[in-house]
Design a protein around this motif. Structure first.
Motif, PDB file in Angstrom:
ATOM      1  N   UNK A 121      16.994  19.468 -15.148  1.00 11.27           N
ATOM      2  CA  UNK A 121      17.615  20.693 -14.669  1.00 11.27           C
ATOM      3  C   UNK A 121      17.741  21.816 -15.666  1.00 11.27           C
ATOM      4  N   UNK A 122      17.148  21.688 -16.846  1.00 10.93           N
ATOM      5  CA  UNK A 122      17.284  22.710 -17.876  1.00 10.93           C
ATOM      6  C   UNK A 122      16.693  24.046 -17.471  1.00 10.93           C
ATOM      7  N   UNK A 123      17.408  25.105 -17.759  1.00 15.55           N
ATOM      8  CA  UNK A 123      16.975  26.447 -17.361  1.00 15.55           C
ATOM      9  C   UNK A 123      16.108  27.132 -18.408  1.00 15.55           C
ATOM     10  N   UNK A 124      16.046  26.605 -19.615  1.00 14.37           N
ATOM     11  CA  UNK A 124      15.298  27.257 -20.690  1.00 14.37           C
ATOM     12  C   UNK A 124      13.809  27.022 -20.594  1.00 14.37           C
ATOM     13  N   UNK A 125      13.076  27.924 -19.992  1.00 15.28           N
ATOM     14  CA  UNK A 125      11.629  27.841 -19.971  1.00 15.28           C
ATOM     15  C   UNK A 125      11.020  27.030 -18.840  1.00 15.28           C
ATOM     16  N   UNK A 126      11.811  26.456 -17.965  1.00 15.96           N
ATOM     17  CA  UNK A 126      11.289  25.693 -16.841  1.00 15.96           C
ATOM     18  C   UNK A 126      11.432  26.546 -15.583  1.00 15.96           C
TER      19      UNK A 126
END
Length: 161
Positions: A79-84
């Motif tokens: 669930x990471x928002x950095x770059x995905x």
């Protein structure tokens, strides 16, 4: 090249459905070029590819790291928002409608992060299907066709179509 083989369509549309909450997925090879569809119930949410930059040495028997398809699906699962991009789309199109004042208060008090909300949403609400491919060129071509609604039975993906 734009003609998608029926087995690929079957894998992505009606193949085995895996929940992001069930991890690790032993059916996923550690190193693979592949593509996947992501579903929110019956809603076709997303199509993606991975492993397009893999080299022969990545496929060697002594490869020690997960590469390609399994690596990408695991990144989505967290669930990471950095770059995905997928995770950003999930937040923008699904979670923004569900945020409460309580959530915002917890975030301002450092008791909750957007990443945690996203991870919980992905793992509790989304599933995926996948297929393994033998070339990056096929993966890119098939993905482009599917993004444009090239599989009539499912139409365009909600998040990236």
């Amino acid at each position: 090249m734009s003609e998608i083989p029926s087995q690929v369509i079957d894998d992505l549309v009606t193949g085995k459905l895996y929940s992001f909450s069930d991890w690790p997925n032993e059916d996923l090879p550690d190193v693979a070029i592949g593509m996947y569809t992501i579903w929110k119930g019956d809603l076709f949410a997303y199509v993606g590819i991975s492993g397009t930059s893999l080299k022969a040495e990545d496929f060697a028997m002594n490869a020690k790291k997960t590469r390609g398809l399994k690596q990408r699906l695991n990144a989505h699962r967290t669930g990471g928002l950095g770059g995905d991009k997928f995770c950003v789309y999930v937040f923008e199109r699904f979670l923004t409608k569900e945020l409460t004042m309580s959530d915002l208060e917890k975030m301002s008090n450092k008791e909750l992060t957007l990443g945690e909300l996203n991870r919980s949403f992905v793992q509790n609400n989304l599933s995926y299907r996948f297929t393994i491919l033998d070339s990056a060129e096929k993966a890119r071509a098939y993905e482009n066709v599917i993004k444009k609604g090239g599989i009539q039975s499912i139409g365009k993906p909600f998040l990236n179509g």
